[in-house]
Design a protein around this motif. Structure first.
Motif, short mmCIF file in Angstrom:
data_model
loop_
_atom_site.label_atom_id
_atom_site.label_comp_id
_atom_site.label_asym_id
_atom_site.label_seq_id
_atom_site.Cartn_x
_atom_site.Cartn_y
_atom_site.Cartn_z
N THR A 18 105.68 -15.02 79.01
CA THR A 18 105.78 -16.36 79.57
C THR A 18 107.05 -17.06 79.10
OG1 THR A 18 103.37 -16.48 79.53
CG2 THR A 18 104.55 -18.55 79.80
N ILE A 19 107.81 -17.58 80.06
CA ILE A 19 109.06 -18.28 79.76
C ILE A 19 109.00 -19.67 80.38
CG2 ILE A 19 111.57 -18.29 80.00
CD1 ILE A 19 111.41 -15.21 80.26
N ALA A 20 109.08 -20.69 79.53
CA ALA A 20 109.17 -22.07 80.02
C ALA A 20 110.64 -22.39 80.21
CB ALA A 20 108.55 -23.02 79.01
N VAL A 21 111.00 -22.83 81.41
CA VAL A 21 112.39 -23.16 81.72
C VAL A 21 112.52 -24.68 81.74
CG1 VAL A 21 114.32 -22.87 83.31
CG2 VAL A 21 112.66 -21.01 83.02
N VAL A 22 113.11 -25.21 80.65
CA VAL A 22 113.25 -26.65 80.49
C VAL A 22 114.51 -27.10 81.22
CG1 VAL A 22 113.53 -28.55 78.86
CG2 VAL A 22 112.09 -26.59 78.26
N GLY A 23 114.34 -28.02 82.16
CA GLY A 23 115.46 -28.49 82.97
C GLY A 23 115.62 -27.69 84.24
N LEU A 24 114.56 -27.01 84.66
CA LEU A 24 114.61 -26.22 85.90
C LEU A 24 114.81 -27.15 87.09
CD1 LEU A 24 114.40 -23.61 87.49
CD2 LEU A 24 111.92 -23.75 87.28
N SER A 25 115.84 -26.85 87.86
CA SER A 25 116.16 -27.65 89.04
C SER A 25 115.49 -27.07 90.28
CB SER A 25 117.67 -27.68 89.26
OG SER A 25 117.97 -28.30 90.50
N PRO A 26 115.03 -27.94 91.19
CA PRO A 26 114.48 -27.44 92.45
C PRO A 26 115.58 -26.97 93.42
CG PRO A 26 114.42 -29.84 92.41
CD PRO A 26 114.90 -29.39 91.06
N LYS A 27 116.84 -27.26 93.11
CA LYS A 27 117.95 -26.87 93.99
C LYS A 27 118.30 -25.41 93.79
CE LYS A 27 119.82 -31.53 93.85
NZ LYS A 27 120.89 -32.38 93.33
N GLU A 28 118.25 -24.63 94.89
CA GLU A 28 118.46 -23.19 94.83
C GLU A 28 119.82 -22.78 94.29
OE1 GLU A 28 117.61 -21.21 98.48
OE2 GLU A 28 115.51 -21.83 98.49
N THR A 29 120.82 -23.64 94.43
CA THR A 29 122.17 -23.28 94.01
C THR A 29 122.44 -23.56 92.54
OG1 THR A 29 123.00 -25.42 94.74
CG2 THR A 29 123.13 -23.60 96.32
N ARG A 30 121.49 -24.20 91.84
CA ARG A 30 121.69 -24.52 90.44
C ARG A 30 121.41 -23.29 89.57
NH1 ARG A 30 122.92 -30.21 89.87
NH2 ARG A 30 122.56 -29.85 87.67
N PRO A 31 122.19 -23.12 88.50
CA PRO A 31 121.96 -21.96 87.63
C PRO A 31 120.52 -21.83 87.12
CG PRO A 31 124.05 -22.98 87.08
CD PRO A 31 123.37 -23.89 88.08
N SER A 32 119.89 -22.94 86.78
CA SER A 32 118.52 -22.86 86.27
C SER A 32 117.58 -22.25 87.30
CB SER A 32 118.01 -24.25 85.85
OG SER A 32 117.97 -25.14 86.95
N ASN A 33 117.76 -22.60 88.55
CA ASN A 33 116.92 -22.08 89.62
C ASN A 33 117.19 -20.59 89.83
OD1 ASN A 33 116.16 -21.54 92.57
ND2 ASN A 33 115.29 -23.57 92.22
N MET A 34 118.47 -20.20 89.80
CA MET A 34 118.82 -18.79 89.98
C MET A 34 118.26 -17.93 88.85
SD MET A 34 122.68 -18.88 91.51
CE MET A 34 123.33 -20.49 91.07
N VAL A 35 118.37 -18.43 87.62
CA VAL A 35 117.85 -17.68 86.47
C VAL A 35 116.33 -17.57 86.57
CG1 VAL A 35 117.52 -17.75 83.96
CG2 VAL A 35 119.79 -18.16 84.94
N ALA A 36 115.66 -18.65 86.91
CA ALA A 36 114.19 -18.63 87.02
C ALA A 36 113.74 -17.63 88.07
CB ALA A 36 113.67 -20.03 87.34
N ARG A 37 114.41 -17.62 89.23
CA ARG A 37 114.05 -16.65 90.27
C ARG A 37 114.25 -15.21 89.78
NH1 ARG A 37 117.56 -17.65 94.70
NH2 ARG A 37 118.51 -19.39 93.63
N TYR A 38 115.34 -14.97 89.06
CA TYR A 38 115.59 -13.64 88.49
C TYR A 38 114.46 -13.25 87.54
CZ TYR A 38 117.50 -10.03 85.46
OH TYR A 38 117.67 -8.88 84.71
N LEU A 39 114.07 -14.18 86.66
CA LEU A 39 113.03 -13.90 85.68
C LEU A 39 111.69 -13.59 86.36
CD1 LEU A 39 113.95 -16.59 83.02
CD2 LEU A 39 114.33 -14.10 82.85
#
Length: 139
Positions: A18-39
């Motif tokens: 389980t990985i909690a992503v703090v600051g995850l953006s709903p915008k697909e182009t943001r790095p946080s969103n890309m990393v979360a999708r990869y994970l």
């Protein structure tokens, strides 16, 4: 900071669920969103943490780490460096095994605090890049 404890990082990535992503953006182009999708594609359970959202990537989103109803293995931080200390305090309080500060996120004092509490810390590195570079497969 270099990956100074590579064996521990390899073990963490192989055993974490389980990985909690703090600051995850709903915008697909943001790095946080890309990393979360990869994970997610890599087989991890991702928990979005963003107080301004109710759902991201079709997943329930929590306002803070303390609101998450399940154990968290890794806290992946996509916030400004100056925002890190309270996130680290929350991570310690919920018993997270590791704190991962993404590229550009650096807070040496918070890292020392986490390490003193027995928490593995990776700073200024992209979780996706490291995971991919190590060739991790989730099973």
């Amino acid at each position: 900071m270099l990956l100074d404890d590579l064996p521990a990082i390899k073990k963490l990535l192989a055993t974490a669920r389980t990985i909690a992503v703090v600051g995850l953006s709903p915008k697909e182009t943001r790095p946080s969103n890309m990393v979360a999708r990869y994970l997610i594609e890599a087989g991890y359970t991702v928990i979005p943490v963003n107080p301004g959202q109710e759902e991201i990537l079709g997943l329930d989103c929590y306002p803070d780490l303390g609101s998450i109803p399940v154990p968290v293995d890794i806290v992946d931080i996509f916030r400004r460096s100056e925002d890190v200390p309270p996130i680290v305090a929350e991570s310690i309080a919920i018993g997270a095994k590791a704190i991962w500060m993404q590229e550009g996120v650096i807070h040496a004092e918070a890292a020392r605090t986490a390490r003193a509490a027995g928490v593995l810390v990776v700073m200024d590195r992209c979780l996706k890049t490291v995971h991919h570079g190590l060739g991790h497969e989730r099973g």
